[in-house]
Design an enzyme around this catalytic site. Structure first.
Site: not given
Lengths: 370, 370
Positions: A129, A151, A193, A235, A245, A249, A253, A256, A260, A273
């Protein structure tokens, strides 16, 4: 907050009990052992996760620094590439952590690019955990973006980063000298990026990237350094404002949602990516024009910088319904809306809440007719 | 904090932005639809995760209440049993969530016992990096313990709950009438966890359980009600004091270090979790006596209540080295120490930091020589 000493620069990401530093310094790979002394009561066991490309280049130096500082080091070496960012690799890391019998206070260190960092962070968040986690990013993409902010994720066959956690590292340790061994294609993908921060919130950084592109591609030390520092600062600011997010935030993206979908439709094996994000950003720019949010010309301006960076700019040919499905639109639900990050201009991204499937169909059609 | 209205009792678990209510009311299964109105802006999609034993009994009623309130309901039905609390089942739930295209604000509901709740909670914590999660516990064990507190996990072949997250539910919805269909063996296993609160922090509750055991086993409504209320109150108090088990929450693991080893060594197929915990608690009691932390007789007293509950009390025969390995002792490391929860008396558990392998060898030997 920024602290400068010699060539080192440290950005503090203030998130209460989850705060940490981003330490940027050429050559610092050899100093991680002592750096960890400040984070742990005393050295014990740790595990380094890396991949078959990076480990032969940098594992010896990392291990030597850790052992010198008193750490017992286990290693877990993955295959290289986004297509291995899977449940199987996640299970492989878990097996390695179990075998190493790491306790809840013993850290795992990600030595690699975005894929290694995302998977290692997710594994660290789940093992017992949650155990401490340190990022040692070795690609431009990871140094300017993915290693900061917590993330973490793996991909699902039907969607990128669909299985993951918000889980902050305890330290991000950035040595820009390791970029010297990076494939040029990986350098370009990372630059995409960095350009993103300019597009979202810093028009002057966009201009500066435009003026310094050749030097960046040549890995000029001072240009790389400014690119990494500026990117990490942006960032960190955004993550501090919105860790999980809920709002601002999401702007990170940009490109993205389309990107994606591109990665997913091509099974993570055609584009890096950052390349998919570059194409996705061009699509978001054209959509911004088509919906009247920005004036015409913004797509052309962005295409020019991506072309200068040697990034792909052609949108792959897929049926519009395939795009909608890959982006999670529920086609049976006429009210289905997806949030897209769009642009009002360079440096001005915003969240468009109510883009409907027909707007996406129109966008996709515009590529097929050209 | 407690609020009583008619037969409903509500405990508020105050954890800042992760706060939630435990709602306990006989028959409330049929009212979950309206209850969710307070948590979500408007009904949309949700998914219910259950298993092949529970779904045929209660899914129709749950689904009816949700649909009545305007929810679109997807379902994901798992095999029944701790041996299915695996990475494979986790991947199966992820596939179902992807197929249902749940967005980040749409909830998943766990309808079942501890295994369903733990796996569903972990899946909820990971899917899109976290979606809302509601517990509808259907076993004594889940109602008195596992549905509250946000410990979610799956098992690794080499260790119980080794892969998971701290991830709080948005609501725990407890209908004690569903226990009427529970196998007697499951009832007994759950009672073991209720007794645990008495052993750890409430000697009078231990005495009360002793006096009311026959009625509890008969599912007497008022006895069950008091048992569930008292257990949930204790669990909520401990979780509020220490959400992520940095300190006092560890006491709730009384009997669990040995119990998890028993489950792991028998491949999760011989004992129910509560049964393994009962045996593990007896081992912790004997160890407490052997190390001089408690007076003699405490093991005998605890054995008597477990026997009255019809729980197993015999320690399975495994080699001491096998025990040590299953409990995560590093046998190569002579300094290896594991934290055990031990007892000074009934109602007085404490954390022993420095139990050495030889103490465990001595304990295991004591069973083999009797």
């Amino acid at each position: 907050m920024t602290e400068t000493r010699a060539t080192a620069q440290v950005y503090h990401v203030e998130l209460g009990p989850r705060s940490y530093d981003i330490h940027i310094e050429p050559g610092c790979l050899d100093d991680i052992g002592p750096a960890m002394a400040g984070l742990f009561e005393k050295p014990s066991r740790c595990m380094v996760v890396s991949n078959v490309t990076i480990a032969p280049l940098y594992m010896d130096r990392l291990r030597a620094s850790l052992k010198q500082a008193g750490w017992q080091v286990s290693e877990c070496i993955l295959a290289d590439g986004e297509r291995y960012k899977t449940m199987e690799s996640f299970a492989f890391i878990m097996d390695a952590l179990m075998d190493a019998k790491l306790s809840r206070n013993e850290p795992v260190i990600a030595l690699g690019g975005g894929v290694v960092g995302d998977m290692t962070g997710f594994a660290a968040s789940c093992y017992r955990r949650g155990i401490p986690f340190i990022q040692v990013p070795t690609t431009v993409l990871a140094q300017v973006d993915s290693s900061v902010g917590g993330k973490t994720a793996i991909n699902h066959p039907h969607g990128k980063n669909m299985i993951g956690a918000f889980y902050q590292p305890r330290l991000v340790w950035v040595d820009s000298l390791v970029l010297n061994t990076l494939e040029p294609r990986e350098v370009k993908a990372g630059i995409a990026e960095a350009i993103k921060y300019g597009l979202i919130r810093d028009a002057s950084f966009f201009d500066w990237m435009n003026s310094n592109m050749a030097a960046a591609l040549d890995l000029d030390a001072s240009v790389l350094s400014k690119m990494i520092h500026t990117s990490c600062r942006h960032k960190a600011e955004v993550v501090m404002a919105d860790e999980t997010e809920q709002g601002v935030r999401a702007l990170l993206n940009l490109g993205h949602t389309f990107g994606h979908a591109i990665e997913s439709m091509t099974h993570y094996s055609t584009y890096l990516h950052g390349e998919a994000v570059a194409i996705g950003t061009l699509m978001a720019a054209r959509l911004s024009e088509q919906l009247g949010f920005s004036g015409n010309g913004i797509e052309t301006q962005i295409r020019a910088i991506f072309q200068a960076a040697g990034l792909p700019v052609d949108v792959p040919a897929f049926d519009a319904e395939h795009w909608l499905d890959a982006m999670g639109h529920d086609k049976k639900n006429v009210g289905s809306r997806i949030r897209y990050i769009l642009l009002r201009g360079i440096g001005e991204a915003f969240l468009a809440e109510d883009v409907k499937p027909d707007a996406i169909r129109h966008l996709i059609d515009s590529y097929q007719s050209t």
